[in-house]
Motif scaffolding. Structure first.
Motif, PDB file in Angstrom:
ATOM      1  N   ALA A   1       0.915  -1.122  -0.165  1.00 59.68           N
ATOM      2  CA  ALA A   1      -0.165   0.200  -0.455  1.00 59.68           C
ATOM      3  C   ALA A   1       0.724   1.510  -0.020  1.00 59.68           C
ATOM      4  N   ALA A   2       1.956   1.459   0.381  1.00 63.92           N
ATOM      5  CA  ALA A   2       2.866   2.116   0.588  1.00 63.92           C
ATOM      6  C   ALA A   2       3.213   3.439  -0.488  1.00 63.92           C
ATOM      7  N   PRO A   3       3.509   4.761  -1.187  1.00 63.32           N
ATOM      8  CA  PRO A   3       3.555   5.296  -1.630  1.00 63.32           C
ATOM      9  C   PRO A   3       3.939   5.091  -2.574  1.00 63.32           C
ATOM     10  N   ARG A   4       3.436   4.758  -3.745  1.00 65.69           N
ATOM     11  CA  ARG A   4       5.207   5.364  -5.320  1.00 65.69           C
ATOM     12  C   ARG A   4       6.079   6.008  -5.924  1.00 65.69           C
ATOM     13  N   LEU A   5       7.078   5.696  -6.275  1.00 61.00           N
ATOM     14  CA  LEU A   5       7.082   6.837  -7.591  1.00 61.00           C
ATOM     15  C   LEU A   5       8.100   5.960  -8.672  1.00 61.00           C
ATOM     16  N   HIS A   6       7.703   6.639 -10.033  1.00 60.64           N
ATOM     17  CA  HIS A   6       8.416   6.024 -11.142  1.00 60.64           C
ATOM     18  C   HIS A   6       8.391   7.202 -12.065  1.00 60.64           C
ATOM     19  N   ALA A   7       9.786   6.876 -12.342  1.00 57.01           N
ATOM     20  CA  ALA A   7      11.015   7.863 -13.232  1.00 57.01           C
ATOM     21  C   ALA A   7      10.336   7.649 -15.210  1.00 57.01           C
ATOM     22  N   GLU A   8       9.811   7.553 -15.150  1.00 57.46           N
ATOM     23  CA  GLU A   8      10.132   8.002 -16.953  1.00 57.46           C
ATOM     24  C   GLU A   8      10.185   9.432 -17.581  1.00 57.46           C
ATOM     25  N   MET A   9       9.484   9.068 -19.543  1.00 58.87           N
ATOM     26  CA  MET A   9       9.442  10.322 -20.159  1.00 58.87           C
ATOM     27  C   MET A   9       8.268  10.674 -20.283  1.00 58.87           C
ATOM     28  N   PHE A  10       8.079  11.849 -19.897  1.00 58.59           N
ATOM     29  CA  PHE A  10       6.412  12.081 -19.969  1.00 58.59           C
ATOM     30  C   PHE A  10       6.298  13.825 -20.939  1.00 58.59           C
TER      31      PHE A  10
ATOM     32  N   GLY B   1       8.427  13.806 -23.444  1.00 64.05           N
ATOM     33  CA  GLY B   1       9.240  14.078 -23.994  1.00 64.05           C
ATOM     34  C   GLY B   1      10.441  14.676 -22.952  1.00 64.05           C
ATOM     35  N   ILE B   2       9.930  14.614 -21.337  1.00 64.29           N
ATOM     36  CA  ILE B   2      10.888  15.293 -20.353  1.00 64.29           C
ATOM     37  C   ILE B   2      10.939  14.459 -19.355  1.00 64.29           C
ATOM     38  N   PRO B   3      12.171  14.476 -18.684  1.00 65.91           N
ATOM     39  CA  PRO B   3      12.481  13.014 -17.892  1.00 65.91           C
ATOM     40  C   PRO B   3      12.047  13.951 -16.420  1.00 65.91           C
ATOM     41  N   THR B   4      10.532  12.867 -16.048  1.00 65.64           N
ATOM     42  CA  THR B   4       9.839  13.129 -15.164  1.00 65.64           C
ATOM     43  C   THR B   4       9.756  12.041 -14.542  1.00 65.64           C
ATOM     44  N   LEU B   5       9.553  12.422 -12.929  1.00 65.99           N
ATOM     45  CA  LEU B   5       9.202  11.861 -11.045  1.00 65.99           C
ATOM     46  C   LEU B   5       7.796  11.302 -10.955  1.00 65.99           C
ATOM     47  N   ALA B   6       7.367  10.341 -11.727  1.00 66.18           N
ATOM     48  CA  ALA B   6       5.724  10.407 -11.227  1.00 66.18           C
ATOM     49  C   ALA B   6       5.650   9.886  -9.777  1.00 66.18           C
ATOM     50  N   VAL B   7       4.919  10.795  -8.635  1.00 68.27           N
ATOM     51  CA  VAL B   7       4.953  10.445  -7.583  1.00 68.27           C
ATOM     52  C   VAL B   7       3.166  10.059  -7.400  1.00 68.27           C
ATOM     53  N   GLU B   8       3.382   9.448  -5.972  1.00 67.14           N
ATOM     54  CA  GLU B   8       2.005   9.436  -5.121  1.00 67.14           C
ATOM     55  C   GLU B   8       2.271  10.411  -4.096  1.00 67.14           C
ATOM     56  N   PRO B   9       0.717  10.761  -3.136  1.00 72.60           N
ATOM     57  CA  PRO B   9       1.564  12.172  -2.065  1.00 72.60           C
ATOM     58  C   PRO B   9       1.964  11.220  -1.163  1.00 72.60           C
ATOM     59  N   GLY B  10       3.178  11.474  -0.184  1.00 75.74           N
ATOM     60  CA  GLY B  10       4.203  11.377   0.722  1.00 75.74           C
ATOM     61  C   GLY B  10       5.172  10.785   0.458  1.00 75.74           C
TER      62      GLY B  10
ATOM     63  N   ASP C   1       8.691  12.142  -0.449  1.00 75.74           N
ATOM     64  CA  ASP C   1      10.005  13.538  -0.333  1.00 75.74           C
ATOM     65  C   ASP C   1      10.769  13.669  -0.916  1.00 75.74           C
ATOM     66  N   THR C   2      10.266  14.761  -2.170  1.00 73.27           N
ATOM     67  CA  THR C   2      10.963  14.558  -3.219  1.00 73.27           C
ATOM     68  C   THR C   2      11.733  15.946  -3.509  1.00 73.27           C
ATOM     69  N   THR C   3      12.137  16.430  -2.263  1.00 71.47           N
ATOM     70  CA  THR C   3      13.035  17.659  -2.217  1.00 71.47           C
ATOM     71  C   THR C   3      14.612  17.890  -2.811  1.00 71.47           C
ATOM     72  N   LEU C   4      14.729  17.329  -2.768  1.00 69.55           N
ATOM     73  CA  LEU C   4      16.342  16.750  -3.360  1.00 69.55           C
ATOM     74  C   LEU C   4      16.837  15.624  -4.331  1.00 69.55           C
ATOM     75  N   VAL C   5      15.742  15.370  -5.099  1.00 70.29           N
ATOM     76  CA  VAL C   5      14.989  15.361  -6.521  1.00 70.29           C
ATOM     77  C   VAL C   5      16.305  16.392  -7.369  1.00 70.29           C
ATOM     78  N   SER C   6      16.951  15.960  -8.406  1.00 67.11           N
ATOM     79  CA  SER C   6      17.382  16.439  -9.132  1.00 67.11           C
ATOM     80  C   SER C   6      17.979  16.300 -10.514  1.00 67.11           C
ATOM     81  N   ASP C   7      17.414  16.611 -11.833  1.00 67.77           N
ATOM     82  CA  ASP C   7      17.250  16.167 -13.103  1.00 67.77           C
ATOM     83  C   ASP C   7      16.427  15.782 -13.486  1.00 67.77           C
ATOM     84  N   LEU C   8      15.318  15.568 -12.495  1.00 68.50           N
ATOM     85  CA  LEU C   8      13.809  15.268 -13.232  1.00 68.50           C
ATOM     86  C   LEU C   8      12.608  15.959 -12.524  1.00 68.50           C
ATOM     87  N   ALA C   9      11.806  16.653 -13.696  1.00 69.40           N
ATOM     88  CA  ALA C   9      10.411  16.774 -13.700  1.00 69.40           C
ATOM     89  C   ALA C   9       9.648  15.859 -13.089  1.00 69.40           C
ATOM     90  N   ILE C  10       9.118  16.878 -11.585  1.00 70.40           N
ATOM     91  CA  ILE C  10       8.035  16.099 -10.649  1.00 70.40           C
ATOM     92  C   ILE C  10       6.488  16.261 -10.937  1.00 70.40           C
TER      93      ILE C  10
END
Length: 504
Positions: free
Chosen positions: A432-441, A443-452, A454-463
């Protein structure tokens, strides 16, 4: 066992109550999903079956879709269309008879049943025949997907339209009770005559004839020549666990193995901001490598070896080059474990005339056909992200796990294993825990995330923030035998899955 829906879980339990083991229960459950999870999966699917008997080596049965076209005249036109829909934030797929690959799932079920099952073949179909003949309730996952797909995919073929719509023409909704008597009759034939009915008998003839008349590539020769392949799995040690998953030429399992390797090499131990940043970078690197080196028409065995070599050295920089499905997990009291993932793509929108047997659009999954829809050599297995996985721990735990979700399959499984195996969370919380997935969205490198997360230190990826328990992140189903001999399971709240224990 844990399955994609309550109906599928009940079917698996019913097979177990007939004396079936984990393999039998898993097959019975998946067939029920094929009969009832409209749009999510169909009988004309391909798939992979990972089996790990106690005190034996694990195996993977490759029963995935294959490039058709044996004996077909190249002068005949191929009928396809592009379906565009808002599912997953917007996507498109190719449908029609020209999108249908040779289906392999039932051939794989036959191998698993003959060599590892314990009840007669015909008994595997009893629950599904009852559901299709007497009625089943539309699941929440089906209703959600059909909001997007009911017209663009399931509206052009009249038989398919009737199966996916009410009598007044509106799309079916959650809780509606449907029947598919033609499919019930079809499954009775397969149960009575064996799998040859689908690959060499009257059903095969009907499928091949419709394909020829409607602009498909699939021929009777393709069906007759289809053969499941038993392969050794990809394996990795993770803490005190031995993990076995799908091996090449599928890419899902080897991608999962690379990601789990990086969990250890980068010392990712949780979901702190620093760990999330490392985990996001690991996903971005692994999935980037998959897109550039594995997703095309290449030697996936060699590419898989290269991915693991780079993961072992944590060489993230070198991984960047130059981007529908159900799962069932079952474990029995002996420690026999079976993980089955099957996919019919997004659905072709076609059924075998008179049989109610829905067909895949595996040739039309654009994200998996970078070489072109019809470019592969006839007889070659198609690309797949599926990764049915089994783990055994030194403490005696046996875990069967897997997920639907296209390229989110590997990140979903890896995240659950990070929670359960690395962090020690209980199985239900881990799923059940929150998930994250790195993808191209877009055409942009992106991190798709659920609430919970913490992406404050993620770099080089749109959220890209998605809602909690988003179906986009798959639907992990996990079944486990604890070291104390207790059977348990966890169904993903992102789908309408369910857990059942049978055979008691």
């Amino acid at each position: 066992m844990a399955a994609a829906s309550a109906a599928a879980a009940d079917a698996g339990r019913a097979v177990a109550d007939l004396g079936g083991n984990a393999v039998d229960a898993a097959i019975g459950s998946v067939v029920a999903s094929m009969a009832t999870e409209l749009g999510i999966v169909s009988p004309g699917a391909g798939g992979f079956i990972t089996i790990w008997p106690p005190n034996e080596a694990p195996i993977v049965i490759d029963a995935y879709a294959e490039m058709p076209g044996r004996g077909r005249s190249t002068s005949r036109p191929i009928s396809t269309d592009v379906a565009r829909m808002g599912y997953g934030g917007g996507m498109e797929t190719v449908i029609g008879w020209g999108s249908i690959a040779t289906p392999g799932a039932f051939a794989g079920f036959d191998v698993a049943s003959r060599f590892h099952g314990s009840v007669p073949w015909s008994e595997l179909f009893i629950p599904s025949i009852g559901l299709a003949r007497n009625g089943f309730a539309v699941s929440g996952a089906t209703a959600y997907y059909l909001q997007y797909a009911h017209d663009v995919i399931y509206g052009w073929d009249e038989e398919a339209r009737r199966l996916h719509h009410r009598e007044d023409g509106t799309v079916v909704e959650e809780g509606d009770v449907l029947t598919n008597v033609d499919l019930a009759d079809c499954l009775e034939v397969i149960g009575h005559e064996g799998v040859d009915a689908l690959y060499r008998g009257d059903i095969a003839v009907a499928l091949a004839l419709a394909s020829k008349e409607q602009g498909g590539l699939l021929t009777l020769h393709d069906l007759e020549e289809y053969t499941p392949v038993v392969r050794p799995p990809s394996r990795i040690g993770l803490h005190h666990w031995d993990i076995a998953t799908n091996a090449p030429p599928a890419v899902g399992g080897i991608t999962l193995t690379g990601l789990l390797t990086l969990l250890q090499r980068l010392d990712i131990g949780g979901f702190s901001a620093a760990d999330v940043a490392k985990y996001a970078a690991a996903q971005h690197a692994v999935f980037s490598f998959r897109r550039s080196a594995l997703d095309g028409d290449t030697d996936r065995f060699a590419g898989g070896d290269e991915l693991l070599e780079l993961a072992l050295t944590a060489d993230l920089a070198s991984m960047h080059r130059s981007p529908s499905t159900v799962h069932t997990s079952a474990v029995d009291e002996t420690g026999l474990a079976c993980a089955v993932t099957v996919s019919a793509g997004y659905g072709s929108g076609a059924v075998i005339p008179g049989y109610g047997f829905g067909l895949n659009n595996s040739l039309g999954e654009i994200e998996l056909t970078s070489e072109g829809l019809h470019a592969l050599p006839v007889g070659q297995r198609l690309l797949s992200n599926m990764a049915p996985t089994i783990g055994r721990s030194r403490d005696g735990e046996v875990l069967a796990i897997g997920s639907p979700g296209a390229d989110r399959i590997t990140s979903a499984i890896a995240t659950v294993l990070l929670n359960h195996v690395v962090m020690g969370s209980d199985l239900e919380s881990s799923v059940a825990a929150p998930r994250l997935h790195a993808e191209m969205f877009d055409g942009i490198p992106t991190l798709a995330v659920e609430p919970g997360i913490d992406t404050t230190l993620v770099s080089d990826l749109a959220i890209r923030q998605l809602p909690a328990n988003s179906m986009y992140f798959g639907g992990v189903q996990a079944a486990m035998l604890t070291g104390e001999g207790i059977l348990m399971g966890a169904a993903d709240p992102r789908r309408t899955g369910a857990v059942r224990i049978g055979g008691e």
